[in-house]
Design an enzyme around this catalytic site. Structure first.
Site, PDB file in Angstrom:
ATOM      1  N   MET A 156      19.497 -14.931  -1.497  1.00 16.51           N
ATOM      2  CA  MET A 156      19.499 -16.181  -0.747  1.00 16.51           C
ATOM      3  C   MET A 156      18.877 -17.283  -1.590  1.00 16.51           C
ATOM      4  O   MET A 156      18.217 -17.038  -2.582  1.00 16.51           O
ATOM      5  CB  MET A 156      18.691 -16.003   0.534  1.00 16.51           C
ATOM      6  CG  MET A 156      19.366 -15.052   1.477  1.00 16.51           C
ATOM      7  SD  MET A 156      20.914 -15.766   2.077  1.00 16.51           S
ATOM      8  CE  MET A 156      21.644 -14.309   2.802  1.00 16.51           C
ATOM      9  N   SER A 186      27.121  31.315   8.904  1.00 14.96           N
ATOM     10  CA  SER A 186      26.687  30.299   7.953  1.00 14.96           C
ATOM     11  C   SER A 186      27.887  29.406   7.676  1.00 14.96           C
ATOM     12  O   SER A 186      28.919  29.875   7.208  1.00 14.96           O
ATOM     13  CB  SER A 186      26.186  30.962   6.671  1.00 14.96           C
ATOM     14  OG  SER A 186      25.873  29.978   5.726  1.00 14.96           O
ATOM     15  N   LYS A 204      11.128 -13.545   7.012  1.00 17.65           N
ATOM     16  CA  LYS A 204      10.191 -14.546   6.486  1.00 17.65           C
ATOM     17  C   LYS A 204       9.694 -15.465   7.597  1.00 17.65           C
ATOM     18  O   LYS A 204       8.497 -15.725   7.713  1.00 17.65           O
ATOM     19  CB  LYS A 204      10.881 -15.349   5.380  1.00 17.65           C
ATOM     20  CG  LYS A 204       9.979 -16.329   4.684  1.00 17.65           C
ATOM     21  CD  LYS A 204      10.663 -16.922   3.452  1.00 17.65           C
ATOM     22  CE  LYS A 204      10.625 -15.941   2.299  1.00 17.65           C
ATOM     23  NZ  LYS A 204      11.258 -16.457   1.074  1.00 17.65           N
ATOM     24  N   HIS A 227      12.580 -10.792 -11.163  1.00 16.50           N
ATOM     25  CA  HIS A 227      13.811 -10.393 -10.478  1.00 16.50           C
ATOM     26  C   HIS A 227      14.228  -8.983 -10.883  1.00 16.50           C
ATOM     27  O   HIS A 227      14.505  -8.118 -10.056  1.00 16.50           O
ATOM     28  CB  HIS A 227      14.922 -11.390 -10.814  1.00 16.50           C
ATOM     29  CG  HIS A 227      16.239 -11.021 -10.219  1.00 16.50           C
ATOM     30  ND1 HIS A 227      17.202 -10.322 -10.928  1.00 16.50           N
ATOM     31  CD2 HIS A 227      16.735 -11.213  -8.972  1.00 16.50           C
ATOM     32  CE1 HIS A 227      18.250 -10.124 -10.139  1.00 16.50           C
ATOM     33  NE2 HIS A 227      17.991 -10.661  -8.949  1.00 16.50           N
ATOM     34  N   ARG A 254       5.093  -9.949   3.925  1.00 15.67           N
ATOM     35  CA  ARG A 254       6.102  -8.998   4.388  1.00 15.67           C
ATOM     36  C   ARG A 254       5.704  -7.619   3.879  1.00 15.67           C
ATOM     37  O   ARG A 254       4.915  -7.507   2.936  1.00 15.67           O
ATOM     38  CB  ARG A 254       7.490  -9.375   3.869  1.00 15.67           C
ATOM     39  CG  ARG A 254       7.550  -9.442   2.364  1.00 15.67           C
ATOM     40  CD  ARG A 254       8.942  -9.853   1.884  1.00 15.67           C
ATOM     41  NE  ARG A 254       8.944 -10.006   0.427  1.00 15.67           N
ATOM     42  CZ  ARG A 254       9.952 -10.490  -0.267  1.00 15.67           C
ATOM     43  NH1 ARG A 254      11.039 -10.922   0.341  1.00 15.67           N
ATOM     44  NH2 ARG A 254       9.904 -10.577  -1.584  1.00 15.67           N
ATOM     45  N   GLY A 279      16.654 -12.318  -4.089  1.00 13.99           N
ATOM     46  CA  GLY A 279      17.502 -13.022  -5.047  1.00 13.99           C
ATOM     47  C   GLY A 279      18.854 -13.414  -4.506  1.00 13.99           C
ATOM     48  O   GLY A 279      19.591 -14.153  -5.148  1.00 13.99           O
ATOM     49  N   CYS A 302      25.393  26.329   4.570  1.00 12.86           N
ATOM     50  CA  CYS A 302      25.073  26.565   3.164  1.00 12.86           C
ATOM     51  C   CYS A 302      25.957  25.774   2.222  1.00 12.86           C
ATOM     52  O   CYS A 302      26.002  26.038   1.041  1.00 12.86           O
ATOM     53  CB  CYS A 302      25.124  28.051   2.839  1.00 12.86           C
ATOM     54  SG  CYS A 302      26.789  28.739   2.916  1.00 12.86           S
ATOM     55  N   ARG A 304      13.948 -22.368   2.784  1.00 13.20           N
ATOM     56  CA  ARG A 304      14.170 -20.990   2.316  1.00 13.20           C
ATOM     57  C   ARG A 304      14.935 -20.182   3.348  1.00 13.20           C
ATOM     58  O   ARG A 304      14.768 -20.371   4.543  1.00 13.20           O
ATOM     59  CB  ARG A 304      12.823 -20.268   2.120  1.00 13.20           C
ATOM     60  CG  ARG A 304      11.998 -20.746   0.979  1.00 13.20           C
ATOM     61  CD  ARG A 304      10.627 -20.075   1.083  1.00 13.20           C
ATOM     62  NE  ARG A 304       9.654 -20.769   0.283  1.00 13.20           N
ATOM     63  CZ  ARG A 304       9.191 -20.314  -0.888  1.00 13.20           C
ATOM     64  NH1 ARG A 304       9.591 -19.155  -1.349  1.00 13.20           N
ATOM     65  NH2 ARG A 304       8.307 -21.009  -1.566  1.00 13.20           N
ATOM     66  N   TYR A 345      18.913  26.584  10.567  1.00 10.71           N
ATOM     67  CA  TYR A 345      18.451  26.182   9.239  1.00 10.71           C
ATOM     68  C   TYR A 345      19.560  25.455   8.499  1.00 10.71           C
ATOM     69  O   TYR A 345      20.742  25.563   8.858  1.00 10.71           O
ATOM     70  CB  TYR A 345      17.993  27.408   8.420  1.00 10.71           C
ATOM     71  CG  TYR A 345      19.125  28.333   8.066  1.00 10.71           C
ATOM     72  CD1 TYR A 345      19.877  28.140   6.906  1.00 10.71           C
ATOM     73  CD2 TYR A 345      19.461  29.398   8.886  1.00 10.71           C
ATOM     74  CE1 TYR A 345      20.942  28.962   6.601  1.00 10.71           C
ATOM     75  CE2 TYR A 345      20.534  30.224   8.589  1.00 10.71           C
ATOM     76  CZ  TYR A 345      21.263  30.004   7.448  1.00 10.71           C
ATOM     77  OH  TYR A 345      22.328  30.800   7.147  1.00 10.71           O
ATOM     78  N   GLY A 364      30.132  27.210   5.755  1.00 15.48           N
ATOM     79  CA  GLY A 364      30.440  26.781   4.395  1.00 15.48           C
ATOM     80  C   GLY A 364      31.144  25.446   4.532  1.00 15.48           C
ATOM     81  O   GLY A 364      32.362  25.390   4.611  1.00 15.48           O
TER      82      GLY A 364
END
Lengths: 942, 942
Positions: A133, A829, A49, A488, A366, A131, A897, A122, A917, A831
């Site tokens: 702060m 592969s 902020k 909120h 923001r 919510g 996989c 703030r 992959y 597992g």
């Protein structure tokens, strides 16, 4: 009031230089520049902020003058044991003096004919924590300045309205007094006056409220509301800092997966007033629709109100478009400023503004929180608008966004039928999209309790407050009676992707009877009743409406984005340690049936990484044959059963090959232990014991006798196959070695199907995967025999197909000896389910119930390793196996996989480890595609 | 006959040079020197027997001239498809010519007044394989030479006795005709003549036998017995080579754990005759007692006999000492030669000799096979005699020898009682020591079958032959009616450490009725009856005699040897890759109770590496309290149970600390899953179902009702704790984290005991071991709390003890992340049982029953990894953990406490991996001590 000047007075600047700079005026470009190089550092220093206010000031956007106590003050505050460093406070006092000069006003008043300086205080951490702060407005009012204010503004009502707000906020926020203590005198007064809205109260009423509120403070704390305005300021700042490490902040941080709470800055900003009359207003807006992503300014505002009124949901605000009619000049100026901010920040902005007597002030900007749908649409749109690059668009969308978009929605037919049947319960604001079905819980604690018990919960509240967050995040959906799209409830719900309908004002909640009644539909529901919420449509329906999965192909923006993502993950944006481009990472899918394969392909899968053949054995028509094979005591009987299974398997595979034509299909040979295909032992023991006891009383019918005989036979077989630890037992390749006919049948079925598919013009690419290898000799024993079967089938059919034989790496020993195993296997592969199981020694069937979740809760494990691949342990074995395997066979195809294949941080690991992959369930393919691109871009979860 | 000259005739030597040398005369020092550098190479080239004959010839020991077809001829034979290479055969023919010159005789006869040259043909591989290879004597006799022989020796009986032997051996060994075919005419003749012994047969009888035997050959093979003496020689050599890769050789090789059979050489040696009259003899002897190791010549000889008569056990021979009286001159010469051979070979020799008409010939010398006891005694004695070094003494003893010496023996009281009760069955030769109890099996096939089924078998045979070896090795003990201490049965039994009583000639075996009767005791037993054999005393008793363990302390030689071994393993004889001395390896023991600890210490353990605390929970008085703790639903009840357990545990530990004063004692906190302390689920399900069904018929007694209620409660608890894969479930540190009170109680008990022991003047060194760690955070969670308890107890008691906290490394993840774990743990102990289980994914409870043994049988695994540590897989993880652990904490104490700690090849691995100690069961401590020394000396099993 004077507009902000660009630098502080010389004297003040000199004073700041005397010590480390803790405090920065919004206009202190030089001071901030000295301490920061990039925007991220500005945000770190000033909070989100504060950075926004500073940056807007620098850009010439109208912002009321003010200053920021940096996040370092917060860190120091914690270090000093909840004290503001004296040096920082001295700088803050000096900054007040500068603001007095900038505005021409005096803090604490007393300047003849000039309004006293009031400020807002703030919080603002690096990342917004909605919510969590605390905010206090109108700081600077006391019994004296309130009269000055009344005189000078000639608006006594306004002055006391502001004062009663300060006293209340100070009491609740700074002193921690329960809100309800202040609601009581307010409600009492409204009731007495017979009015509903705050604006209907008279000046005298407000004066009386100030007195009442002060009395509440006195009785609750034993102290008076402070008349010293500097004491007010100091206590507010301390309250902000305290809240940064408070319970709510911690809950939020945990929910977000952060290691600790973030330090916050404190922003002290000159008050401007939206509540000085009808030429005043306050509002919030998003520069694009945060729910859909549509390029339209979406916001709400209230005439003659202060900012908290809009977000608190107490008065229902007007849409922003209305402002064009009510305040055309201010509207035009606002639209111009907001548009400019979006362009400058290259992102959808969430802005707060106040119009004081016709003059526009921007109080905050923001990057706006948005729904998953909006995140994707704005990213794709902005890339198309050339506001951002495609890579930036990819970065802006999270895997969770993609996941969310593929969540089930209500079946439209079922929804219409429910409406027709009178099951529409209530309508409200479509605050956060998505479908949710659950039982009503009337308070956050209960929602949390039920949620942790595994119940699907819909949290119902008149309106939500920060205190409710723990219950909101444990719920499947949120329904409120009050508050709009920026309330909120709406903001939090969108943030966590929880479907939310808010502001359904036809609802009357009876917290004593624990019932809720819709005055429109006259339906009353009680706590525990089932409700279905449609967050996109703003509907609440009675009962459980069935859901369907949205069609991926119809989500054009997502399809576009993931195409870009594929390009990124294929083109190796990142380099490895040796400076070589990293290997591209494809996304494949786990699919057992042709329909899964089709879906996976539609979702963009580039292959099938796992087809579990044994799933097909569980089908009703096949299970008796499978059981017959298992119970066979001679080869002839067993082979007959296998012959019967062959055509079933062949048919399963042919559909897969057609669906995946031109792409690889990895088919895993039978994996689970045989007892899984037989009834449970306990059940059989019970049946036998019961029937045997009955038989002693001579009561067995012919059917019961038959049942007993069958159960006894089956029990003998099950006992024979029983294992203490079946996960480490006779399964996978071990089973294939003990029952070679079974896997030979499977390989025959695979190649018959492939040859047949090829004859029909498809291009099948079968890859036969042998599970659970632990020693290369297992492959040496099995693989040549299977390859022979494959060749024999191709000779019989007169067709040749491309194929590979490979293995799963799921036993730690296989990873450790991967160099040997790659001598046989053409692909690996991982597992990772089993590999995690064995590497940790955690039984997947038991651990989560037994201790694993408690481990995660207690922080003993950073996360559940079955969900998120454990880089430090399991990951080391994977990396070792990849390196050793490729050392033996450089062209080795390597993938994963396990369930981890669709989990983003695990996908990132797979990219780093150099896999070819990841394979995951079809629904997670889009998520994995994005995660792969993120990994290639070097962003994303670890 | 001429004595051997030192080199062959020049012409022959020239001929050999023309090709690669395949054939070596015993006297060919130059030829052998060209091809070999060290003794081992000579043995490789000529085989053990050939090398011995060559070496004795070189040393001037009287050896009949001859030559060796090298082992390379055998390799070539296999390569050529069972053919002798022509070049080799040509060299053999040339060698015959040389031998003819050396002896002055002619092969095939025809030299007036000179005995024809006869030769023996024997196998000889690198390692002796008793009974496996074939021998043929008297090669060179045919219908012509036999008459020459008769004439020249003036001993027709001798000539035909030799001829009938040749025909029979040639038929049986070379042509593979069943022995029994030759026994038939022999038995028939003896029966006809009414005689028992071969020596009682007349010359005419022997002539008739030659005719009968020739007829057997003709009828069995369709061919005549070859009259061509060179054809005889050639066929004999081929038979030897064939047998080297034959079935029996393969069985033996497998039994010995060799990868393949060994190639054999063929030794062709001039025949000398022990059967030419009463000035002839033949015998075998050991230079020390092969059974006890005593320094006394032990052997047997037979006057007027050929060598096979002695070892075949057909005639019972005389002890060698008798020779001093019968043939004093030859005896003196023999003793001198044998003594010299032992000195030269620095080892106990097994010699064969023949005395031909008063002249001594040595036919063989080799290192004698011996019992474990003898191996140890001779090694220690020879080191004391300075014949060999202490290191050499250590190398000469195998772990199996040590193991054997600690095998149980019969309880002396029980043995005496059995004798008194008339259960002494038979007495025989104490051929191979050790106690064995089993059921009688009358043939080798049955013994093998029963043995594989897990039965304890005693093989009973009239006498054993090479064909019986498969049954002998599957038996617990061997009992024969015929044959002495050097008979086939005795030699094989000693080799494999199988207790054996042989030559119990009072036994009459009825193979048809499958009964055996002792003519002395008049007891008849049938197949399947229990018998107890004492191989050291030569006794067979009826029934099962109880056994006791021999006292280690009383075995002085073993105690001495292991002291030397400890010195070797502590002084780091070997260097690592970097040239630094390797770490010394201690031997510790696993012991749960004080009496185990005392035994372990007596066996030389230098610490306790594993005390399993939970074993104490299973004791009858404690189990109900443990169950109460498990079933407790509130902390108060649970804590009460823990308070009750505390004194029990403390008492257990105090005894351990006293027994091990001054040495470390590693105590492992509770490890097994809780359900192990509760009844089994199936049993409970059955009880509940049965009782519930009964109750429907109104038949439950009050007791039965109570039983039902208790079973229902217990079933609920057991179901709650039930796990699919308990080995990977809630156990070890996981249990400690879930039930912190339990392990805190254990730590309190440990430290209370330690403090109390110290107060009594002992020096306790407790090390607390946390089991099953997988993530360092588990230790971070648990260890500080436990250390606090430890310190608190020491403060309470006002005593300080030295202690450590450490962990087991038994989860693959712990090995992989050992660097992190060593940050907490002060010691590592590899639980290689579990580590093997998880690394392979083999359930210890199921795998051996399910597939593991079949894997080993099929050669998929080289050995059972639960018995022999898997260097390639599990070993990699161990090495990784050691390296990573020491990188974090250089002084980290690292050991192993799985079953592998007492297995020699695993001990060797632990030495190589740099461990500080191995811990094994007390009985295996001596074995491990020797194995550690072997590892340090760089010898021993891998």
């Amino acid at each position: 009031m004077a507009t902000a000047t660009k630098s502080p007075a010389k004297g003040a600047a000199a004073k700041f230089a005397a010590d480390k700079q803790w405090v920065f005026l919004f206009s202190d470009e030089k001071g901030v520049a000295k301490r920061t190089k990039v925007w991220g550092e500005v945000r770190d220093l000033l909070g989100g902020k504060g950075a926004g206010l500073f940056d807007m000031t620098r850009k010439g956007v109208p912002v009321p003058p003010g200053f920021t106590l940096s996040t370092e003050v917060c860190d120091e505050f914690v270090k000093l044991g909840n004290k503001i460093s004296p040096a920082a406070w001295e700088q803050a006092l000096a900054a007040v003096k500068v603001v007095e000069k900038q505005t021409g006003k005096t803090f604490g008043g007393g300047k003849k004919g000039i309004r006293p300086l009031l400020v807002s205080v703030r919080s603002g951490a690096r990342e917004s924590m909605p919510g969590m702060m605390e905010t206090v407005l109108n700081v600077g009012l006391n019994d004296t300045t309130v009269t000055e204010m009344a005189e000078i503004t000639k608006n006594e009502r306004f002055a006391y309205d502001s004062y009663r707000r300060l006293v209340m906020m100070f009491g609740a926020t700074v002193l921690g007094i329960d809100d309800e203590k202040f609601d009581e005198p307010m409600d009492h007064l409204k009731h007495e006056r017979g009015v509903k809205l705050d604006t209907e109260l008279t000046t005298e009423d407000l004066k009386a409220l100030v007195t009442s509120f002060k009395a509440v403070i006195k009785s609750e704390t034993g102290k008076d509301f402070p008349q010293d305005v500097y004491a007010q300021l100091r206590e507010c700042a301390m309250a902000v800092f305290r809240s940064a490490t408070g319970h709510k902040a911690k809950t939020y941080a945990k929910q977000m997966g952060w290691k600790a709470t973030l330090p916050t800055a404190v922003n002290v900003c000159t008050m401007v007033f939206g509540n000085m009359g009808d030429d005043c207003a306050t509002g919030v807006a998003f520069t694009r629709d945060p729910s859909t992503g549509d390029k339209v300014m979406l916001g709400e505002y209230l005439i003659n109100a202060q900012g908290e009124d809009v977000v608190a949901g107490i008065r229902t605000p007007q849409p922003i478009a209305q402002m064009a009619k009510d305040m055309p000049k201010a509207y035009k100026q606002f639209m111009a400023v907001a548009g400019r901010l979006e362009k400058e920040y290259q992102n959808m902005q969430d802005v707060e503004f106040t119009i004081e007597q016709g003059t526009l002030y921007m109080l905050q900007t923001r990057n706006g929180k948005r729904t998953a749908r909006a995140a994707i649409k704005t990213a794709v749109d902005m890339a198309k608008e050339k506001l951002i690059t495609k890579e930036e668009a990819i970065k802006r969308v999270t895997p969770t966004d993609v996941d969310f978009l593929l969540h089930p929605q209500f079946d439209d037919e079922a929804r219409k039928a429910a409406k027709k049947d009178g099951r529409m319960f209530a309508n409200g604001v479509n605050a956060s999209p998505g479908a949710a079905v659950g039982v009503l819980a009337f308070d956050a604690d209960l929602a949390e309790k039920w949620g942790h018990e595994g119940k699907a919960v819909i949290l119902l509240r008149p309106e939500t407050k920060p205190d409710d967050v723990h219950g909101m995040v444990a719920s499947k959906g949120i329904l409120t009676a009050r508050g709009g799209a920026t309330s909120h409830a709406a903001v939090v719900a969108r943030q966590f992707g929880i479907p939310c309908v808010c502001g359904a004002d036809e609802l009357q909640v009876d917290m004593t009877a624990r019932t809720v009644t819709s005055t429109k539909t006259n339906i009353t529901l009680k706590e525990g009743d089932w409700v279905s919420l449609d967050g996109a449509k703003g509907e609440a329906m009675v009962g459980q409406i069935p859901m369907v999965v949205p069609k991926f192909e119809e989500q054009a923006d997502l399809v576009t984005l993931l195409k870009w993502a594929d390009d990124v993950s294929a083109t190796n944006t990142r380099k490895d340690e040796a400076g070589k481009p990293r290997r591209g990472l494809q996304v494949w899918a786990n699919a057992d049936y042709p329909k899964d394969a089709e879906r996976a392909r539609a979702f963009g899968a580039r292959g099938i990484g796992l087809c579990r053949t044994e799933h097909m054995f569980f089908e009703e028509t096949r299970l008796p044959i499978v059981q017959g094979m298992i119970l066979a005591t001679d080869d002839a009987t067993r082979n007959k059963a296998l012959d019967q299974l062959l055509p079933f398997q062949r048919n399963d595979f042919i559909g897969l090959f057609k669906a995946m034509t031109g792409l690889p299909v990895i088919i895993r040979l039978i994996d689970p232990p045989l007892h899984e295909f037989l009834p449970g032992m306990d059940e059989l023991v019970k049946t036998v014991a019961t029937r045997q006891t009955q038989s002693r009383y001579g009561e067995l019918t012919a059917d019961a006798k038959k049942e007993l005989a069958e159960a006894e036979t089956m029990l003998a077989a099950v006992t024979q196959l029983h294992e203490q630890n079946p996960m480490m037992g006779l399964r996978g390749i071990r089973l294939g070695i003990m029952l070679p006919g079974l896997i030979q049948m499977q390989v025959r079925a695979i190649f018959e199907a492939a040859c047949d598919a090829k004859k029909e013009g498809f291009e099948p690419m079968p890859e036969v995967m042998i599970p659970l290898t632990g020693h290369v000799n297992e492959l040496k024993h099995v693989q040549p025999v299977l390859e022979k079967v494959a060749k024999q089938v191709m000779t019989e059919k007169g067709v040749k197909v491309k194929y590979k034989f490979g293995t799963m790496i799921e036993i730690p020993r296989a990873a450790v000896t991967a160099d040997e195993i790659a001598g046989m296997a053409e692909f690996f592969s991982f597992g990772t389910n089993d590999l995690t199981q064995m590497t940790y020694g955690y039984s997947r069937d038991d651990a989560e119930r037994g201790f694993l979740l408690k481990y995660v809760e207690a922080g003993i494990l950073p996360s559940n390793p079955f969900q998120k691949l454990d880089r430090d342990g399991v990951g080391q074995l994977v990396q070792m196996a990849v390196n050793k395997g490729r050392a033996t066979r450089p062209a080795l195809e390597v993938g994963i996989c396990g369930e981890h294949g669709g989990e983003p941080s695990s996908v990132a690991f797979c990219y780093d480890a150099g896999l070819n992959y990841v394979s995951c369930s079809p629904f997670r393919v889009p998520i994995a595609r994005l995660a792969a691109a993120h990994a290639a871009l070097g962003v994303g979860a670890k």
